[in-house]
Design a protein around this motif. Structure first.
Motif, mmCIF file in Angstrom:
data_model
loop_
_atom_site.group_PDB
_atom_site.id
_atom_site.type_symbol
_atom_site.label_atom_id
_atom_site.label_comp_id
_atom_site.label_asym_id
_atom_site.label_seq_id
_atom_site.Cartn_x
_atom_site.Cartn_y
_atom_site.Cartn_z
ATOM 1 N N TYR A 18 0.808 -1.215 0.000
ATOM 2 C CA TYR A 18 0.000 0.000 0.000
ATOM 3 C C TYR A 18 0.842 1.267 0.000
ATOM 4 O O TYR A 18 0.397 2.302 -0.484
ATOM 5 C CB TYR A 18 -1.034 -0.036 1.118
ATOM 6 N N LYS A 19 2.057 1.200 0.503
ATOM 7 C CA LYS A 19 2.964 2.340 0.348
ATOM 8 C C LYS A 19 3.314 2.500 -1.127
ATOM 9 O O LYS A 19 3.358 3.607 -1.656
ATOM 10 C CB LYS A 19 4.222 2.143 1.183
ATOM 11 N N TYR A 20 3.542 1.377 -1.795
ATOM 12 C CA TYR A 20 3.904 1.388 -3.216
ATOM 13 C C TYR A 20 2.795 1.974 -4.084
ATOM 14 O O TYR A 20 3.054 2.773 -4.980
ATOM 15 C CB TYR A 20 4.240 -0.032 -3.667
ATOM 16 N N ILE A 21 1.550 1.600 -3.819
ATOM 17 C CA ILE A 21 0.458 2.119 -4.654
ATOM 18 C C ILE A 21 -0.094 3.455 -4.146
ATOM 19 O O ILE A 21 -0.972 4.032 -4.761
ATOM 20 C CB ILE A 21 -0.685 1.086 -4.842
ATOM 21 N N GLY A 22 0.418 3.933 -3.025
ATOM 22 C CA GLY A 22 0.095 5.273 -2.565
ATOM 23 C C GLY A 22 -1.139 5.428 -1.703
ATOM 24 O O GLY A 22 -1.615 6.547 -1.528
ATOM 25 N N THR A 23 -1.678 4.353 -1.156
ATOM 26 C CA THR A 23 -2.888 4.478 -0.337
ATOM 27 C C THR A 23 -2.653 4.216 1.153
ATOM 28 O O THR A 23 -3.592 4.268 1.939
ATOM 29 C CB THR A 23 -3.979 3.512 -0.835
ATOM 30 N N TYR A 24 -1.424 3.959 1.543
ATOM 31 C CA TYR A 24 -1.107 3.611 2.933
ATOM 32 C C TYR A 24 -1.579 4.684 3.918
ATOM 33 O O TYR A 24 -2.270 4.377 4.894
ATOM 34 C CB TYR A 24 0.393 3.372 3.061
ATOM 35 N N ASN A 25 -1.235 5.944 3.693
ATOM 36 C CA ASN A 25 -1.611 7.010 4.630
ATOM 37 C C ASN A 25 -3.123 7.180 4.720
ATOM 38 O O ASN A 25 -3.651 7.468 5.787
ATOM 39 C CB ASN A 25 -0.935 8.328 4.254
ATOM 40 N N ARG A 26 -3.827 6.995 3.599
ATOM 41 C CA ARG A 26 -5.289 7.093 3.627
ATOM 42 C C ARG A 26 -5.887 5.959 4.461
ATOM 43 O O ARG A 26 -6.846 6.164 5.204
ATOM 44 C CB ARG A 26 -5.853 7.082 2.211
ATOM 45 N N ILE A 27 -5.321 4.761 4.348
ATOM 46 C CA ILE A 27 -5.802 3.635 5.154
ATOM 47 C C ILE A 27 -5.667 3.964 6.632
ATOM 48 O O ILE A 27 -6.597 3.754 7.417
ATOM 49 C CB ILE A 27 -5.046 2.341 4.806
ATOM 50 N N LEU A 28 -4.511 4.487 7.032
ATOM 51 C CA LEU A 28 -4.291 4.827 8.446
ATOM 52 C C LEU A 28 -5.279 5.888 8.915
ATOM 53 O O LEU A 28 -5.865 5.775 9.996
ATOM 54 C CB LEU A 28 -2.859 5.310 8.664
ATOM 55 N N SER A 29 -5.461 6.915 8.114
ATOM 56 C CA SER A 29 -6.372 8.001 8.472
ATOM 57 C C SER A 29 -7.813 7.503 8.578
ATOM 58 O O SER A 29 -8.526 7.821 9.544
ATOM 59 C CB SER A 29 -6.272 9.111 7.431
ATOM 60 N N ASP A 30 -8.241 6.718 7.603
ATOM 61 C CA ASP A 30 -9.609 6.194 7.631
ATOM 62 C C ASP A 30 -9.821 5.250 8.801
ATOM 63 O O ASP A 30 -10.892 5.233 9.411
ATOM 64 C CB ASP A 30 -9.952 5.499 6.313
#
Length: 108
Positions: A14-26
């Motif tokens: 998810y860091k690679y595809i760019g959604t990691y921070n959004r997952i954490l926030s959500d």
């Protein structure tokens, strides 16, 4: 800890595809819905942010980050469906210590 590589690393995916921070926030916005949410599991000496090695339902080695725990001690992890809770009693292999992942071949 010796890993059999390759090993699936859900955090790196998810860091690679760019959604990691959004997952954490959500997930942070979701925690109020989890009965007895906590950031520590004393039985396994784990806490939010720890990386763990575990087996998924198909007995495949996986790595992910702990997002928190419910009242039964199940760990919420970064997962393919955003996050998912697992029973540490049956799925946990080990906590991953800093530096243990160096040189491991990952599948993301």
């Amino acid at each position: 800890m010796a890993f059999s590589d390759p090993i699936f690393n859900l955090v790196e995916k998810y860091k690679y595809i760019g959604t990691y921070n959004r997952i954490l926030s959500d997930f942070d916005s979701f925690t109020h819905k989890v009965e007895g949410f906590t950031t520590r599991n004393h039985k396994f000496s784990l806490e939010k942010g720890d990386m763990i090695h575990f087996k998924n339902g198909y007995d495949i080695d996986m790595i992910s980050e702990i997002l928190g725990f419910d009242s039964e001690g199940r760990a919420f992890l970064v997962w393919d469906c955003y996050w998912y809770s697992i029973d540490l009693n049956t799925r946990l292999v080990s906590k991953i210590l800093p530096g243990e992942l160096k040189g491991i071949q990952f599948i993301i």
